[in-house]
Design a protein around this motif. Structure first.
Motif, PDB file in Angstrom:
ATOM      1  N   THR A  60       0.841  -1.193   0.000  1.00 25.99           N
ATOM      2  CA  THR A  60       0.000   0.000   0.000  1.00 25.99           C
ATOM      3  C   THR A  60       0.875   1.242   0.000  1.00 25.99           C
ATOM      4  O   THR A  60       1.893   1.288   0.690  1.00 25.99           O
ATOM      5  N   VAL A  61       0.469   2.240  -0.773  1.00 26.89           N
ATOM      6  CA  VAL A  61       1.088   3.562  -0.735  1.00 26.89           C
ATOM      7  C   VAL A  61       0.047   4.536  -0.202  1.00 26.89           C
ATOM      8  O   VAL A  61      -1.107   4.519  -0.645  1.00 26.89           O
ATOM      9  N   VAL A  62       0.449   5.362   0.747  1.00 24.10           N
ATOM     10  CA  VAL A  62      -0.478   6.321   1.362  1.00 24.10           C
ATOM     11  C   VAL A  62       0.005   7.739   1.076  1.00 24.10           C
ATOM     12  O   VAL A  62       1.141   8.096   1.424  1.00 24.10           O
ATOM     13  N   ALA A  63      -0.844   8.533   0.447  1.00 28.72           N
ATOM     14  CA  ALA A  63      -0.533   9.931   0.177  1.00 28.72           C
ATOM     15  C   ALA A  63      -0.877  10.765   1.407  1.00 28.72           C
ATOM     16  O   ALA A  63      -2.033  10.813   1.822  1.00 28.72           O
ATOM     17  N   VAL A  64       0.120  11.410   1.987  1.00 27.08           N
ATOM     18  CA  VAL A  64      -0.078  12.283   3.149  1.00 27.08           C
ATOM     19  C   VAL A  64       0.077  13.714   2.654  1.00 27.08           C
ATOM     20  O   VAL A  64       1.167  14.270   2.593  1.00 27.08           O
ATOM     21  N   GLY A  65      -1.045  14.303   2.263  1.00 26.98           N
ATOM     22  CA  GLY A  65      -1.010  15.643   1.682  1.00 26.98           C
ATOM     23  C   GLY A  65      -2.348  15.963   1.063  1.00 26.98           C
ATOM     24  O   GLY A  65      -3.376  15.392   1.436  1.00 26.98           O
ATOM     25  N   GLY A  66      -2.339  16.848   0.092  1.00 31.27           N
ATOM     26  CA  GLY A  66      -3.564  17.230  -0.589  1.00 31.27           C
ATOM     27  C   GLY A  66      -3.718  16.496  -1.907  1.00 31.27           C
ATOM     28  O   GLY A  66      -3.082  15.462  -2.159  1.00 31.27           O
ATOM     29  N   ASP A  67      -4.547  17.054  -2.784  1.00 28.72           N
ATOM     30  CA  ASP A  67      -4.858  16.374  -4.035  1.00 28.72           C
ATOM     31  C   ASP A  67      -3.651  16.245  -4.955  1.00 28.72           C
ATOM     32  O   ASP A  67      -3.558  15.303  -5.744  1.00 28.72           O
ATOM     33  N   PRO A 258      -8.192  30.470 -27.256  1.00 29.47           N
ATOM     34  CA  PRO A 258      -7.458  29.808 -26.167  1.00 29.47           C
ATOM     35  C   PRO A 258      -8.040  30.138 -24.791  1.00 29.47           C
ATOM     36  O   PRO A 258      -8.448  31.263 -24.527  1.00 29.47           O
ATOM     37  N   ARG A 259      -8.065  29.119 -23.931  1.00 30.73           N
ATOM     38  CA  ARG A 259      -8.497  29.270 -22.540  1.00 30.73           C
ATOM     39  C   ARG A 259      -7.555  28.479 -21.647  1.00 30.73           C
ATOM     40  O   ARG A 259      -6.924  27.507 -22.077  1.00 30.73           O
ATOM     41  N   PHE A 260      -7.490  28.892 -20.373  1.00 29.44           N
ATOM     42  CA  PHE A 260      -6.647  28.164 -19.428  1.00 29.44           C
ATOM     43  C   PHE A 260      -7.201  26.761 -19.198  1.00 29.44           C
ATOM     44  O   PHE A 260      -8.417  26.547 -19.186  1.00 29.44           O
ATOM     45  N   PHE A 261      -6.290  25.818 -19.018  1.00 34.84           N
ATOM     46  CA  PHE A 261      -6.611  24.399 -18.865  1.00 34.84           C
ATOM     47  C   PHE A 261      -5.895  23.875 -17.629  1.00 34.84           C
ATOM     48  O   PHE A 261      -4.705  24.158 -17.421  1.00 34.84           O
ATOM     49  N   GLN A 262      -6.620  23.129 -16.760  1.00 33.98           N
ATOM     50  CA  GLN A 262      -5.995  22.561 -15.571  1.00 33.98           C
ATOM     51  C   GLN A 262      -6.368  21.090 -15.438  1.00 33.98           C
ATOM     52  O   GLN A 262      -7.467  20.683 -15.813  1.00 33.98           O
ATOM     53  N   ILE A 263      -5.417  20.304 -14.912  1.00 36.63           N
ATOM     54  CA  ILE A 263      -5.648  18.888 -14.646  1.00 36.63           C
ATOM     55  C   ILE A 263      -5.488  18.652 -13.148  1.00 36.63           C
ATOM     56  O   ILE A 263      -4.389  18.800 -12.602  1.00 36.63           O
ATOM     57  N   ASP A 264      -6.578  18.328 -12.469  1.00 38.97           N
ATOM     58  CA  ASP A 264      -6.548  18.027 -11.033  1.00 38.97           C
ATOM     59  C   ASP A 264      -5.802  19.085 -10.219  1.00 38.97           C
ATOM     60  O   ASP A 264      -5.037  18.777  -9.302  1.00 38.97           O
ATOM     61  N   GLY A 265      -6.020  20.354 -10.573  1.00 40.67           N
ATOM     62  CA  GLY A 265      -5.419  21.444  -9.822  1.00 40.67           C
ATOM     63  C   GLY A 265      -4.074  21.908 -10.335  1.00 40.67           C
ATOM     64  O   GLY A 265      -3.527  22.876  -9.816  1.00 40.67           O
ATOM     65  N   GLU A 266      -3.538  21.256 -11.366  1.00 36.32           N
ATOM     66  CA  GLU A 266      -2.256  21.671 -11.938  1.00 36.32           C
ATOM     67  C   GLU A 266      -2.507  22.430 -13.243  1.00 36.32           C
ATOM     68  O   GLU A 266      -3.056  21.892 -14.195  1.00 36.32           O
ATOM     69  N   LEU A 267      -2.091  23.695 -13.267  1.00 38.10           N
ATOM     70  CA  LEU A 267      -2.313  24.535 -14.434  1.00 38.10           C
ATOM     71  C   LEU A 267      -1.421  24.074 -15.586  1.00 38.10           C
ATOM     72  O   LEU A 267      -0.207  23.922 -15.438  1.00 38.10           O
ATOM     73  N   MET A 268      -2.034  23.858 -16.757  1.00 31.68           N
ATOM     74  CA  MET A 268      -1.314  23.364 -17.928  1.00 31.68           C
ATOM     75  C   MET A 268      -1.103  24.449 -18.980  1.00 31.68           C
ATOM     76  O   MET A 268      -0.593  24.181 -20.061  1.00 31.68           O
ATOM     77  N   GLY A 269      -1.505  25.685 -18.686  1.00 32.19           N
ATOM     78  CA  GLY A 269      -1.382  26.770 -19.653  1.00 32.19           C
ATOM     79  C   GLY A 269      -2.652  26.943 -20.460  1.00 32.19           C
ATOM     80  O   GLY A 269      -3.710  26.401 -20.125  1.00 32.19           O
ATOM     81  N   GLU A 270      -2.574  27.706 -21.541  1.00 31.90           N
ATOM     82  CA  GLU A 270      -3.723  27.958 -22.395  1.00 31.90           C
ATOM     83  C   GLU A 270      -3.763  26.969 -23.555  1.00 31.90           C
ATOM     84  O   GLU A 270      -2.723  26.511 -24.026  1.00 31.90           O
TER      85      GLU A 270
END
Length: 291
Positions: A60-67, A258-270
């Motif tokens: 098992t791997v446990v993420a201790v943090g946010g998304d 063009p519009r801003f694009f994000q994946i799970d809270g990570e900004l990927m640019g326009e």
């Protein structure tokens, strides 16, 4: 012996992780567990975590943090058959809440040992970038940009970002190709939801499931104050006129500008184009009893 690797983000949610580490150690004492703790640094974390997993070979791997920490672990664990659990330690922990992880650390640790797992789907964007819960182009991606440039988190940060975005609010046109169907929509945001809840805790839709082999394409046609409030108080009306929801296993979205694009809270640019497809059952994910 059960082997558990704790992946700790020392700066997530501006929270000191000393107490988390102390409680993890106390919890593990007397149990037949082999545990390791590994901290992110922000430099080549994915590569280094892969190496750590290969060396330790955890069950098992446990993420201790946010998304963001959850997403780091999820990407590394694709198709590995290793369970992923969460100790919520970010600013809002929307993903953990969505799958039924309790905020209380002892309860979350108990769930990691005794909870059930599902074969969760992930989303693949433009053939190269993975997402787990909710990504989008338009309004919310603009909010992510505001978050990255601002100091506040959670609801207050969200509210400040909304105010800023409202000052420059414009609709855009999006052409959605879903299977053999092509539809043209106009609105402020197109979201791709594998789950129900944003990282801020806001609910996007009521029908999202991580293990159903499909995802929801959510079009925000107009900004509704009752609808926005409903996201935080879970009074979402999927049939409301201000939004439209499509279900798909694959979609291609083309924007007129063009519009801003994000994946799970990570900004990927326009971007002007996003392709999304589901990767079914690729992640072994621990969930709460109510999920």
């Amino acid at each position: 012996m059960n082997k558990i690797l704790f992946v700790i983000n020392p700066i997530s949610g501006d929270k000191d992780k000393t107490e988390y580490i102390k409680q993890i150690d106390e919890w593990a004492e007397g149990l037949e567990l082999s545990i390791e703790k590994w901290e992110t640094t922000g430099e080549a974390d994915e590569e280094k975590l892969n190496q750590c997993i290969e060396a330790f070979v955890p069950d098992t791997v446990v993420a201790v943090g946010g998304d963001g920490t959850v997403m780091l672990c999820a990407k590394v664990l694709i198709d590995k058959g290793i369970s992923l659990g969460i100790l919520p330690a970010g600013s809002a922990n929307g993903m953990a809440t969505d799958i039924g992880f309790p905020e209380a650390l002892p309860d979350a640790l108990d769930l990691i040992l005794n909870g059930r797992t599902i074969a969760a789907d992930m989303l693949l964007f433009n053939g190269k970038d993975y997402g787990l819960h909710i990504s989008d182009v338009g309004l919310n991606a603009g909010l992510v940009k505001e978050f990255e440039e601002g100091e506040r988190r959670g609801f207050l940060g969200y509210a400040k970002g909304v105010t800023s975005q409202l000052l420059n609010l414009e609709k855009f046109e999006a052409t959605l190709k879903i299977g053999d169907k092509t539809v043209v929509e106009e609105g402020h945001m197109v979201a791709f939801a594998n789950a129900r809840r944003y990282g801020t805790g806001a609910v996007l839709n009521t029908i999202g499931k991580l293990d159903d082999g499909i995802f929801e394409v959510y079009v925000l046609r107009s900004l509704s104050i009752p609808g926005l409030a409903g996201q935080f108080f879970e009074h979402i009306d999927d049939a409301a006129s201000y939004c439209e929801v499509y279900q798909a296993s694959k979609v291609k979205v083309t924007l007129n500008e063009p519009r801003f694009f994000q994946i799970d809270g990570e900004l990927m640019g326009e971007t002007k184009e996003v392709s999304v497809e589901v990767v079914p059952g690729c992640l072994k994910l621990i969930v709460g009893d109510d999920y």
